[in-house]
Design an enzyme around this catalytic site. Structure first.
Site, PDB file in Angstrom:
ATOM      1  N   HIS A 142      -2.074  -1.796 -11.421  1.00 21.59           N
ATOM      2  CA  HIS A 142      -1.264  -0.651 -11.840  1.00 21.59           C
ATOM      3  C   HIS A 142      -0.733   0.091 -10.624  1.00 21.59           C
ATOM      4  O   HIS A 142      -1.220  -0.094  -9.507  1.00 21.59           O
ATOM      5  CB  HIS A 142      -2.082   0.317 -12.704  1.00 21.59           C
ATOM      6  N   ASP A 144      -0.288   4.157  -9.646  1.00 22.04           N
ATOM      7  CA  ASP A 144      -0.894   5.369 -10.203  1.00 22.04           C
ATOM      8  C   ASP A 144       0.119   6.282 -10.898  1.00 22.04           C
ATOM      9  O   ASP A 144       1.191   6.578 -10.352  1.00 22.04           O
ATOM     10  CB  ASP A 144      -1.580   6.179  -9.095  1.00 22.04           C
ATOM     11  N   HIS A 295      -1.970  -1.614  -7.294  1.00 21.46           N
ATOM     12  CA  HIS A 295      -3.317  -1.882  -6.802  1.00 21.46           C
ATOM     13  C   HIS A 295      -4.249  -2.174  -7.978  1.00 21.46           C
ATOM     14  O   HIS A 295      -3.918  -1.918  -9.139  1.00 21.46           O
ATOM     15  CB  HIS A 295      -3.849  -0.720  -5.950  1.00 21.46           C
ATOM     16  N   ARG A 309     -10.499  10.539  -3.785  1.00 18.75           N
ATOM     17  CA  ARG A 309      -9.045  10.325  -3.665  1.00 18.75           C
ATOM     18  C   ARG A 309      -8.310  11.656  -3.578  1.00 18.75           C
ATOM     19  O   ARG A 309      -8.566  12.555  -4.381  1.00 18.75           O
ATOM     20  CB  ARG A 309      -8.555   9.555  -4.893  1.00 18.75           C
TER      21      ARG A 309
HETATM   22 FE   LIG Z   1      -5.296   3.600  -9.343  1.00 19.12          FE
END
Ligand SMILES: [Fe+2]
Length: 318
Positions: A142, A144, A295, A309
């Site tokens: 996917h 993000d 990713h 993140r």
């Molecule tokens: Fe992701």
């Protein structure tokens, strides 16, 4: 001038004294700024050493890192061991940190830092577990948050706790993927838009959390429409911009046409030659360009894996 450990197959890490091995301008800029580059595949992924991410970056270092990042799509900084405050400050060198995620809340005291630790969040584990199950546990490729009008520019990961083996992350180069298609298909794709929808993954989570926020406004799971081929706002490159995580269909095609075309594009998008696989070590930072990559996490680990993140605000795909 020297560049350490020239392992890449393309001449990007070449020794300038060897005829035919060109050193690219951004590589020279990186070396001049005191950075050491180790390319991890032909087109995507580079490890960068020679900087201290816990301190403000000198201008020449920040600019050089950005050029490497633009050229290689994802870069890694081993042995940095940042706390959440330092992590956010490092991310802010490259853009404006946004709220961690439209639905998933950030760390206590650090709303911009998202903790990806399935052992701490049953909801998160369930949401991702459901997706993995539906796809037969294949890696969940996917890009993000493409289901919003302005998806993130990029994210910086901080590997806090990593199992002894497994849990690698894959990134694929969507510029290279687009370039690998025939000119006729490229021309057709440039005429198309696609709908991106996060309902499948995040509606249950949104219900549990109660509310979400994005760009300062209450978040709803309203789908967004984006061009199938977007132009990189910094490099001008064309990027294949559909992903199996969130793209529901291509506008104007019948559902079978859309499904078949997307399946073909996803196969092209994640071919081995467009992909880098990164094995994490604790304390490493990973910074990817979310506009030009997909990713996926390899779900082959059993031990504790916690990654933080910080996400940078992006613009509208055009
Ligand atoms: Fe992701």
């Amino acid at each position: 001038m020297s560049i350490a450990d020239p392992i890449a197959s393309r001449p990007a890490t070449g020794d300038p004294s060897i005829p035919g091995e060109a050193v690219l301008a951004w590589e020279e800029q990186a070396v001049d700024a005191g950075l050491v580059l180790r390319h991890l595949s032909g087109t995507i992924g580079t490890e960068i050493t020679g900087l201290d991410a816990s301190r403000p970056l000198p201008d020449d270092v920040r600019d050089a890192v950005r050029q490497v990042w633009l050229a290689r799509r994802v870069v890694f900084f081993p042995e940095q061991h940042l706390d959440p405050g330092q992590h956010r400050a490092f991310a802010a060198e490259f853009g404006e940190p946004s709220r961690a995620h439209p639905v998933i809340p950030g760390l206590d005291g650090h709303p911009d830092v998202l903790e990806l630790d399935y052992s701490k969040s049953e909801e998160l584990a369930k949401a991702y577990g459901q997706i993995a199950e539906r796809r037969g546990n294949a890696p969940t490729w996917h890009t993000d948050v493409t289901f919003v009008a302005r998806p993130p520019l990029g994210s910086i990961l901080n590997a806090v706790s990593i199992p002894p083996a497994g849990g690698d992350t894959l990134w694929s180069d969507q510029v290279a993927a687009f370039r690998s298609l025939s000119p006729t298909l490229q021309a057709f794709l440039r005429t198309l838009t696609a709908v991106h929808d996060g309902t499948d993954q995040f509606s249950t989570l949104l219900e549990i959390v109660g509310s979400g926020e994005w760009e300062g406004r209450p978040f709803t799971l309203e789908p967004s429409e984006h061009p199938v081929v977007r132009t990189h706002p910094e490099t001008g490159e064309e990027i294949l911009f559909v992903n199996p995580g969130f793209t529901s269909h291509i506008v104007g095609l019948s559902r079978p046409e859309s499904d078949h075309l997307l399946a073909y594009l996803y196969a092209q998008a994640t071919k081995d030659e467009h992909v880098v696989r990164y094995k994490w070590t604790e304390g490493t930072l990973g910074f990817w360009d979310n506009r030009a990559t997909q990713h996926a996490v390899v779900a082959d680990f059993t031990g504790h894996r916690a990654i933080h993140r910080v996400t940078l605000r992006g613009d509208e795909p055009r």
